[in-house]
Write an enzyme that holds these catalytic residues in place. Structure first.
Site, PDB file in Angstrom:
ATOM      1  N   ALA A   1      42.038  40.646  41.217  1.00 59.23           N
ATOM      2  CA  ALA A   1      40.988  41.660  41.335  1.00 59.23           C
ATOM      3  C   ALA A   1      41.545  42.905  42.004  1.00 59.23           C
ATOM      4  O   ALA A   1      42.535  42.844  42.731  1.00 59.23           O
ATOM      5  CB  ALA A   1      39.810  41.112  42.141  1.00 59.23           C
ATOM      6  N   ASP A   2      40.897  44.022  41.737  1.00 59.08           N
ATOM      7  CA  ASP A   2      41.249  45.274  42.406  1.00 59.08           C
ATOM      8  C   ASP A   2      39.966  46.070  42.596  1.00 59.08           C
ATOM      9  O   ASP A   2      39.100  46.071  41.725  1.00 59.08           O
ATOM     10  CB  ASP A   2      42.248  46.079  41.577  1.00 59.08           C
ATOM     11  CG  ASP A   2      42.738  47.302  42.337  1.00 59.08           C
ATOM     12  OD1 ASP A   2      43.524  47.119  43.286  1.00 59.08           O
ATOM     13  OD2 ASP A   2      42.332  48.424  41.997  1.00 59.08           O
ATOM     14  N   THR A   3      39.853  46.714  43.733  1.00 59.65           N
ATOM     15  CA  THR A   3      38.642  47.472  44.058  1.00 59.65           C
ATOM     16  C   THR A   3      38.986  48.935  44.277  1.00 59.65           C
ATOM     17  O   THR A   3      39.953  49.252  44.969  1.00 59.65           O
ATOM     18  CB  THR A   3      37.970  46.897  45.327  1.00 59.65           C
ATOM     19  OG1 THR A   3      37.653  45.515  45.107  1.00 59.65           O
ATOM     20  CG2 THR A   3      36.691  47.655  45.668  1.00 59.65           C
TER      21      THR A   3
ATOM     22  N   GLY B   1      37.417  45.462  39.576  1.00 61.76           N
ATOM     23  CA  GLY B   1      37.847  44.905  38.295  1.00 61.76           C
ATOM     24  C   GLY B   1      38.402  43.511  38.516  1.00 61.76           C
ATOM     25  O   GLY B   1      39.082  43.256  39.504  1.00 61.76           O
TER      26      GLY B   1
END
Length: 196
Positions: A76-78, A113
């Site tokens: 995940a990436d924010t 994401g």
């Protein structure tokens, strides 16, 4: 049948959220360049970066144990978005203060994401939460930055810390998405893959 998930992230918040959801996992991280094409739609940026993380970990695992069954890899990436601008992690104390000064009294989007790889399948999606801050004084911002040192956090803040408790005016969407993982959607996706 529960299958162990590989979390391709060293974020303590994502670790905590998976623990709360009682998802069995281990952490494997491979450093990747968090870059993206300039023409990419903003909402796709964290998905693209998450995919790079997941693929890097899968490549590393396959090179170490090529005969082992393909594991489930979750990445995940924010990103924090103010207007049309992606705000990354602050590079310095002043950068953190400037970022929070920009966010104070404003509404911004937090987009996480998520990419899940399992065998030949990929599930990818993003989740958006709208966050609005109250006005924050220069003293409040400096206090937060100096005490909590939010240098590893997109947007220079963590919603579960002091600034979120006293500074957030409203939230529309998943609170846990702002912490770094839309964990209920992740759990449903893992169930769809028959991992949980």
């Amino acid at each position: 049948m529960q299958q162990q998930v590989i979390l391709a992230s060293q974020s303590p918040r994502r670790k905590q959220l998976l623990e709360w959801a009682e998802v069995p996992f281990t952490i494997v991280v491979k450093e990747t360049a968090e870059t993206y094409p300039e023409s990419m739609a903003i909402a796709e940026v964290p998905v693209h970066i998450a995919r790079q993380k997941a693929l890097a970990v899968r490549e590393q695992l396959q090179s170490e144990k090529p005969a082992v069954d393909s594991p489930v890899i979750l990445a995940a990436d924010t990103v924090v978005v103010l207007g049309k601008r992606i705000i990354g992690k602050p590079k310095s104390r002043q950068d953190a203060i400037d970022t929070l000064t920009d966010l104070a009294g404003q509404r911004h989007d937090v987009i996480t994401g998520v990419v899940i790889l399992h065998q030949e399948k990929e599930i990818s999606f993003y989740d958006v939460t709208h966050v609005e801050f109250h006005y924050l004084s220069a003293d409040e911002i400096a206090f937060y930055v100096d005490k909590y040192k939010p240098y590893d956090k997109a947007g220079a803040y963590a919603i579960q810390e002091w600034i979120g408790v006293v500074g957030i005016k409203s939230i529309e969407g998943d609170f846990y998405n702002v912490m770094g993982l839309p964990v209920s959607r992740v759990v449903r996706a893992l169930k769809d893959l028959s991992v949980l």
